[in-house]
Design an enzyme around this catalytic site. Structure first.
Site, PDB file in Angstrom:
ATOM      1  N   ALA A  55       0.773  -1.293   0.030  1.00  0.00           N
ATOM      2  CA  ALA A  55       0.102  -0.016  -0.002  1.00  0.00           C
ATOM      3  C   ALA A  55       0.886   1.299  -0.032  1.00  0.00           C
ATOM      4  O   ALA A  55       1.772   1.193   0.676  1.00  0.00           O
ATOM      5  CB  ALA A  55      -0.973   0.090   1.300  1.00  0.00           C
ATOM      6  N   CYS A  92      -1.934  -9.135   4.940  1.00  0.00           N
ATOM      7  CA  CYS A  92      -1.483  -7.721   5.426  1.00  0.00           C
ATOM      8  C   CYS A  92      -1.471  -8.054   7.101  1.00  0.00           C
ATOM      9  O   CYS A  92      -2.493  -8.199   7.600  1.00  0.00           O
ATOM     10  CB  CYS A  92      -2.076  -6.668   5.075  1.00  0.00           C
ATOM     11  SG  CYS A  92      -1.597  -5.077   5.585  1.00  0.00           S
ATOM     12  N   ASN A  95       7.359 -15.712  -0.452  1.00  0.00           N
ATOM     13  CA  ASN A  95       7.655 -14.091   0.099  1.00  0.00           C
ATOM     14  C   ASN A  95       8.292 -13.978   1.200  1.00  0.00           C
ATOM     15  O   ASN A  95       7.829 -14.575   2.121  1.00  0.00           O
ATOM     16  CB  ASN A  95       6.187 -13.411  -0.142  1.00  0.00           C
ATOM     17  CG  ASN A  95       6.261 -11.840   0.185  1.00  0.00           C
ATOM     18  OD1 ASN A  95       5.382 -11.251   0.864  1.00  0.00           O
ATOM     19  ND2 ASN A  95       7.154 -11.101  -0.175  1.00  0.00           N
ATOM     20  N   GLY A  96       9.174 -12.839   1.559  1.00  0.00           N
ATOM     21  CA  GLY A  96       9.745 -12.670   2.730  1.00  0.00           C
ATOM     22  C   GLY A  96      11.323 -12.683   2.747  1.00  0.00           C
ATOM     23  O   GLY A  96      12.060 -13.923   2.490  1.00  0.00           O
ATOM     24  N   ASP A  97      11.816 -11.883   2.959  1.00  0.00           N
ATOM     25  CA  ASP A  97      13.252 -11.705   3.042  1.00  0.00           C
ATOM     26  C   ASP A  97      14.227 -12.167   1.788  1.00  0.00           C
ATOM     27  O   ASP A  97      15.258 -12.345   1.832  1.00  0.00           O
ATOM     28  CB  ASP A  97      13.864 -12.561   4.149  1.00  0.00           C
ATOM     29  CG  ASP A  97      13.463 -12.310   5.759  1.00  0.00           C
ATOM     30  OD1 ASP A  97      12.906 -11.079   5.701  1.00  0.00           O
ATOM     31  OD2 ASP A  97      13.318 -12.979   6.817  1.00  0.00           O
ATOM     32  N   ARG A 104       9.836  -5.058  -0.089  1.00  0.00           N
ATOM     33  CA  ARG A 104      10.666  -4.140   0.394  1.00  0.00           C
ATOM     34  C   ARG A 104      12.225  -3.824  -0.423  1.00  0.00           C
ATOM     35  O   ARG A 104      12.508  -2.786  -0.476  1.00  0.00           O
ATOM     36  CB  ARG A 104      10.894  -4.186   1.934  1.00  0.00           C
ATOM     37  CG  ARG A 104       9.712  -3.708   2.746  1.00  0.00           C
ATOM     38  CD  ARG A 104       9.824  -4.237   4.131  1.00  0.00           C
ATOM     39  NE  ARG A 104       9.922  -5.778   4.228  1.00  0.00           N
ATOM     40  CZ  ARG A 104      10.276  -6.266   5.304  1.00  0.00           C
ATOM     41  NH1 ARG A 104      10.699  -5.509   6.511  1.00  0.00           N
ATOM     42  NH2 ARG A 104      10.288  -7.619   5.399  1.00  0.00           N
TER      43      ARG A 104
END
Length: 343
Positions: free
Chosen positions: A18, A100, A200-202, A225
């Protein structure tokens, strides 16, 4: 990787975030190597369909197919209506947010809060799948907390109902973005289902992407990110997966060119004032870790016009280029850029 009738150019996916994965960012990431991008969350509340923010988020003009729109909410009927609305406005894939961890989403029992209520999860999935004739995908976490990991059960349920791909962040709702991602749980889910699974993740480097794909058996990886201020990470990963070799780091002039192109798209998309303000966080991400960037970023947040913004950027990059034409980023400088509402 394939989602419904859509064969993707590769298995690298832009995570929905978002305030970040707006149309300009999605298009840029696809241009720089991403095979697929999921939009930032679109409200399921029909009262907000006419709002400027919602209309902007439903704007897919010029975007490379397939266009995936993420919807969030907790009411099956309202989510079904939201799915139909977005398909009518160009969505080719509907993604349901059950990942989320943000409090303002979970406090209304949406996002990853839904994982606490499997019967409601079932109702939502059935309602949305029945409402549209495009593929429906789902984003989840490993569970509500470390004592309640129910990703396998939810994944099997989703596949039985007709969900056509699953993205999974390797943390629980309670973990938010803290601690290490649980690749063991992702691997367990992959063994339990036959639909495509996106991990997903890191995932912050080409080596990490390769490791996660091999360790979990996932069909693709989703990057959030780590792509902020570094959208070329997708081409770097694509190249590494294909060759086992690293691409050269981008040169100063390319970073300047990519960033300025992105900023001009933001100004056009949002209008001058909002575009200038939205641009600030992207400028901060693009320059994080660069020599002498701390003072530059602080001064950038004080500037009030587009011309001031662009002049400051050119001055800064001229200074950088006078010292070196190529820049190396340290891994720890691109990992955590602060919490966003990432699904």
């Amino acid at each position: 990787m394939q989602i419904g009738p859509y064969k993707l150019r590769n298995n690298l996916v832009v995570a929905p975030m978002a305030g970040v994965t707006d149309r300009p960012f999605r298009m840029l990431c696809k241009k720089l190597g991403a095979g697929y991008a999921v939009s930032e969350m679109v409200t399921s509340n029909s009262l907000l369909y006419g709002s400027e923010k919602t209309l902007r988020r439903a704007n897919h003009e010029g975007e490379v197919a397939p266009i995936s729109v993420q919807i969030a909410g907790a009411d099956p009927k309202i989510l079904a209506d939201a799915a139909r609305y977005n398909v009518d406005h160009g969505a080719q894939v509907i993604d349901i947010n059950m990942g989320c961890p943000a409090k303002k989403i979970c406090n209304v029992m949406a996002g990853s809060a839904l994982l606490k209520d499997e019967p409601l999860v079932s109702q939502i999935l059935k309602a949305v799948v029945a409402a549209v004739d495009v593929p429906v995908t789902l984003k989840i976490r490993t569970g509500w907390d470390k004592q309640n990991r129910n990703a396998v059960a939810v994944a099997r349920m989703a596949e039985d109902i007709g969900i056509q791909a699953l993205a999974m962040h390797g943390r629980t709702r309670a973990c938010a973005y803290m601690g290490d991602a649980e690749y063991d749980t992702i691997a367990e889910v992959k063994q339990a289902i036959n639909i495509p699974l996106i991990a997903n993740g890191d995932i912050t480097t080409p080596e990490k992407a390769k490791f996660v794909l091999e360790y979990t058996g996932a069909d693709g990886v989703m990057i959030g990110r780590a792509a902020q201020g570094r959208p070329w990470i997708f081409r770097e990963i694509e190249h590494y997966l294909a060759t086992g070799e690293h691409m050269p780091a981008p040169e100063v002039e390319e970073i300047r060119s990519v960033m300025l192109g992105h900023l001009h798209d933001l100004y056009e998309f949002y209008g001058d004032l909002t575009g200038m303000r939205v641009a600030r966080k992207h400028i901060s991400w693009y320059t994080k870790g660069l020599k002498d960037s701390s003072n530059f970023r602080h001064a950038m947040n004080q500037l009030q016009t587009i011309d001031e913004q662009l002049n400051a950027i050119n001055d800064f990059f001229n200074h950088l280029q006078s010292q070196d034409t190529r820049i190396q980023y340290a891994t720890d400088e691109v990992e955590a850029n602060g919490e966003v509402l990432a699904a």
